[in-house]
Design a protein around this motif. Structure first.
Motif, PDB file in Angstrom:
ATOM      1  N   LYS A  15      41.791  40.732  44.866  1.00  8.30           N
ATOM      2  CA  LYS A  15      41.686  39.278  44.989  1.00  8.30           C
ATOM      3  C   LYS A  15      42.818  38.770  45.860  1.00  8.30           C
ATOM      4  CE  LYS A  15      40.354  35.086  44.113  1.00  8.30           C
ATOM      5  NZ  LYS A  15      39.073  34.578  44.597  1.00  8.30           N
ATOM      6  N   TYR A  17      44.422  35.159  47.697  1.00  8.92           N
ATOM      7  CA  TYR A  17      44.419  33.701  47.878  1.00  8.92           C
ATOM      8  C   TYR A  17      45.157  33.409  49.173  1.00  8.92           C
ATOM      9  CZ  TYR A  17      43.277  32.985  42.932  1.00  8.92           C
ATOM     10  OH  TYR A  17      42.681  32.973  41.699  1.00  8.92           O
ATOM     11  N   THR A  48      44.282  36.228  36.379  1.00 14.67           N
ATOM     12  CA  THR A  48      43.263  36.306  37.432  1.00 14.67           C
ATOM     13  C   THR A  48      42.194  37.335  37.054  1.00 14.67           C
ATOM     14  OG1 THR A  48      44.992  35.767  39.017  1.00 14.67           O
ATOM     15  CG2 THR A  48      42.920  36.590  39.912  1.00 14.67           C
ATOM     16  N   ARG A  51      39.986  35.777  34.550  1.00 17.22           N
ATOM     17  CA  ARG A  51      39.138  34.743  35.138  1.00 17.22           C
ATOM     18  C   ARG A  51      38.013  35.334  35.983  1.00 17.22           C
ATOM     19  NH1 ARG A  51      40.592  29.607  35.263  1.00 17.22           N
ATOM     20  NH2 ARG A  51      39.972  29.304  37.413  1.00 17.22           N
ATOM     21  N   ILE A  52      38.255  36.513  36.533  1.00 20.95           N
ATOM     22  CA  ILE A  52      37.174  37.178  37.274  1.00 20.95           C
ATOM     23  C   ILE A  52      36.092  37.621  36.296  1.00 20.95           C
ATOM     24  CG2 ILE A  52      36.624  39.328  38.505  1.00 20.95           C
ATOM     25  CD1 ILE A  52      39.185  38.869  40.146  1.00 20.95           C
ATOM     26  N   GLU A  57      36.546  33.052  38.905  1.00 24.02           N
ATOM     27  CA  GLU A  57      37.029  33.484  40.210  1.00 24.02           C
ATOM     28  C   GLU A  57      36.093  34.579  40.689  1.00 24.02           C
ATOM     29  OE1 GLU A  57      39.766  32.238  41.613  1.00 24.02           O
ATOM     30  OE2 GLU A  57      40.865  31.375  39.915  1.00 24.02           O
ATOM     31  N   THR A  58      35.912  34.637  42.008  1.00 24.61           N
ATOM     32  CA  THR A  58      35.113  35.719  42.574  1.00 24.61           C
ATOM     33  C   THR A  58      36.077  36.700  43.222  1.00 24.61           C
ATOM     34  OG1 THR A  58      33.822  33.853  43.319  1.00 24.61           O
ATOM     35  CG2 THR A  58      32.933  36.027  43.791  1.00 24.61           C
TER      36      THR A  58
END
Lengths: 359, 260
Positions: A15, A17, A48, A51-52, A57-58
């Motif tokens: 991931k 950002y 994170t 949350r994925i 989140e993707t």
């Protein structure tokens, strides 16, 4: 208790950002009925990761499997997981009953059935009779219970918990730890738990995943992680440790703090640099003449269950936990049994960190 | 307590009283005048509701009252919907575009009405749109919307940042979460914004003046053109009624804001 079947599989999850990598090649599986804890300092990527899995989140790349199906682009409302958010995120415009009933109403369940299940949940979290209360009028611990009930009532396959006890005081936190663990065992639901509190992780988990800077450092059961940390960072993060640079003289003999110690590790080679980790409670204080090395007690701190003493041995100052106190300034002998000396390869620091350390 | 502080206190109160007197005396005079039976402003000829009767018989005043209310209600509805959705949109933006959008939202509020009025007039002339009811309505929606955004935004910011995600997590689709969680959560802000929009629209003169035609007048532009010919006592009655209506609305708005 834990099945062998993989419920969730993360494969090569990355991931980013805005070009900053927060997760780098995460590989992890979670089994049915397992209590898995993602443990690490803030910014390590544990939230994170959660949350994925929750669908908020993707991943930039990699695959996420749920019961064998790839779900990384499935929206959160179609996933059979529920989340207990940091600071609860209850709906203030709804009362306790309606907060818990939110998910069931969406499933178009008949009202009588909803009421029955909500009441059962209120019983489960020890909030019987609180249904009509406003959520703002509840204490932090009670709001926490409502948040857990609101998720559990939907009978998720997996419950994701993002530092759920972070806002509670120490005593309440300890109670809730035990309660959550027993709830998880009774209901047979898989828990994925995020925390930075190592003690919490050790108390509750079947499996601990230690993370740092977007990497997984070690996966194992609490005892394994505590007794056999994979590197000096894990050793330092989980519990307290004395971490020293040493040299492996040959198999089962290591040199550190100016002395050679017999140990149980082998296969590192001869005369190679290693990291040595010794838990403070594994160092025995003995008479000056019988110790493997000697030192002078620099300071003594009373910590409740034990005393914490800093002992200066010339090359290194050891931290020692003992239930018996030695007076400050006295000379003592230190003895360590071979089994309690943990040898690990020197930790390779990620590139950025090496730079940061140099500054 | 010594006499010095008593004196200070007296002057403080005296000063406050002066301010209030100067602020409200004209309005009180106007309200008294509206009940004067005669046409003269200098002479009291007895109490009468005559001018209130005249007011409701005047076709031009009734017509512009209708325009005013219609514009205010329509502008309120449209700007409340637009402003609420805009606030939710801006709220979910990243930090930098969000602060840019909030600056843009604050800008029209700090800009003099005359600048807004003239620039809208120029826009309508430039795009060859005939000025009238619809252009005035558009103008009112334009200046009302930022106020709605500014009333809704604090409500969204007060919310736990995971509230929307929590709704999705429990199985709500994004539109269900919008209607059943986000909007109820900021309901107070939406209502305050709507009432603010209605009030602002009701008493606007400057922007309306530049964006309508002489054929379509709201009360404020009607009063302005009538005043040039000399004040009819009916206008006293009208102003008195508007003052009372706006006062009532503002009291409600203030009560709501202080409650929140």
């Amino acid at each position: 208790m834990v099945d062998n079947e993989h419920l969730i599989d993360l494969r090569h999850i990355c991931k980013e950002y805005d070009g900053v990598t927060v997760l780098d090649d995460i590989n992890l599986y979670i089994r049915k009925r397992e209590f898995v804890t993602l443990l690490g300092p803030s910014g390590c990527g544990k939230t994170t990761t959660l949350r994925i899995i929750g669908g908020f989140e993707t991943p930039t790349s990699g695959e996420l499997y749920f019961e064998g199906k790839e779900i990384s682009s499935v929206p959160p409302y179609k996933r059979r997981v529920n989340t207990v958010f940091q600071k609860y995120a209850l709906f203030p415009h709804l009362n306790v009953h309606d907060n818990i009933a939110f998910g069931l109403k969406l499933k178009k369940m008949p009202k009588a059935e909803i009421d029955k299940r909500v009441d059962a949940m209120l019983d489960l979290v020890n909030l019987r009779g609180y249904g009509k209360r406003k959520v703002d009028a509840l204490s932090g611990g009670q709001q926490q219970r409502v948040a857990i009930a609101r998720s559990l009532v939907n009978e998720p396959e997996v419950l994701l918990l993002d530092e759920p006890l972070g806002a509670l005081d120490l005593k309440l936190r300890k109670e809730m730890q035990l309660e959550l663990k027993s709830m998880q065992q009774r209901l047979g639901i898989t828990f994925l738990y995020v925390t930075h509190d190592q003690e919490e992780a050790l108390t509750m988990s079947d499996t601990i995943v230690v993370m740092r800077d977007g990497h997984i450092l070690q996966i194992g059961d609490p005892k394994h992680i505590y007794d056999e940390p994979a590197n000096a960072f894990v050793a330092d993060f989980i519990g307290e440790s004395n971490i020293l640079r040493g040299t492996m003289v040959h198999d089962e003999l290591v040199s550190f703090a100016g002395h050679e110690f017999p140990c149980v590790d082998f296969g590192f080679g001869s005369s190679v640099p290693v990291d040595v980790v010794i838990r403070p409670e594994d160092i025995m204080l003995v008479g000056e003449d019988v110790g493997q090395i000697t030192g002078i007690i620099q300071s003594v701190l009373f910590k409740g269950v034990h005393y914490e003493m800093m002992i200066d041995c010339g090359d290194f100052t050891f931290k020692v936990h003992s239930t018996t106190m030695q007076p400050q300034g006295s000379r003592v002998g230190l003895s360590i049994v071979p089994f309690n000396i943990h040898i690990m390869k020197p930790m390779e620091l990620p590139a950025e960190e090496a730079k940061a350390d140099a500054v | 307590m010594n006499s010095g502080s008593k004196l200070t206190r007296f002057f403080k109160r005296f000063y406050l009283a002066l301010i209030l007197i100067f602020l409200y005396i004209p309005i009180i005079v106007l309200i008294i005048q509206s009940f004067n039976a005669g046409k003269s402003r200098a002479k009291w000829e007895g109490f009468s509701l005559h001018w209130y009767g005249e007011l409701f018989r005047s076709a031009s005043i009734m017509n512009s009252l209708e325009v005013t209310l219609l514009v205010a209600v329509l502008a309120m509805i449209v700007s409340t919907v637009l402003g609420t959705l805009a606030a939710i949109g801006i709220y979910s933006m990243k930090k930098r575009p969000q602060s840019l959008m909030m600056t843009l939202t604050n800008l029209p509020n700090t800009m003099p009405d005359i600048v807004t009025g003239i620039s809208l007039m120029l826009l309508f002339i430039f795009t060859r749109v005939d000025r009238g009811f619809w252009t005035m309505l558009l103008a009112h929606i334009t200046f009302d919307t930022p106020y709605v955004i500014l009333s809704v935004m604090p409500k969204l910011k007060q919310m736990n940042k995971h509230t929307y995600e929590a709704a999705l997590d429990l199985g709500a689709t994004p539109s269900y979460a919008l209607w059943h969680v986000l909007i109820p959560e900021c309901k107070q802000g939406i209502i305050t914004g709507a009432m603010l929009a209605f009030t602002l629209s009701l008493d606007d003169f400057t922007i309306s003046y530049f964006t309508t035609s002489p054929l379509v007048q709201n009360l404020s532009t009607l009063i302005y053109s009538a005043a040039r010919r000399g004040i009819e006592p009916t206008l006293n009655a009208l102003s008195a009624l508007m003052f009372v209506a706006l006062l009532a609305l503002l009291l409600v708005v203030n009560k709501r804001t202080s409650e929140n």
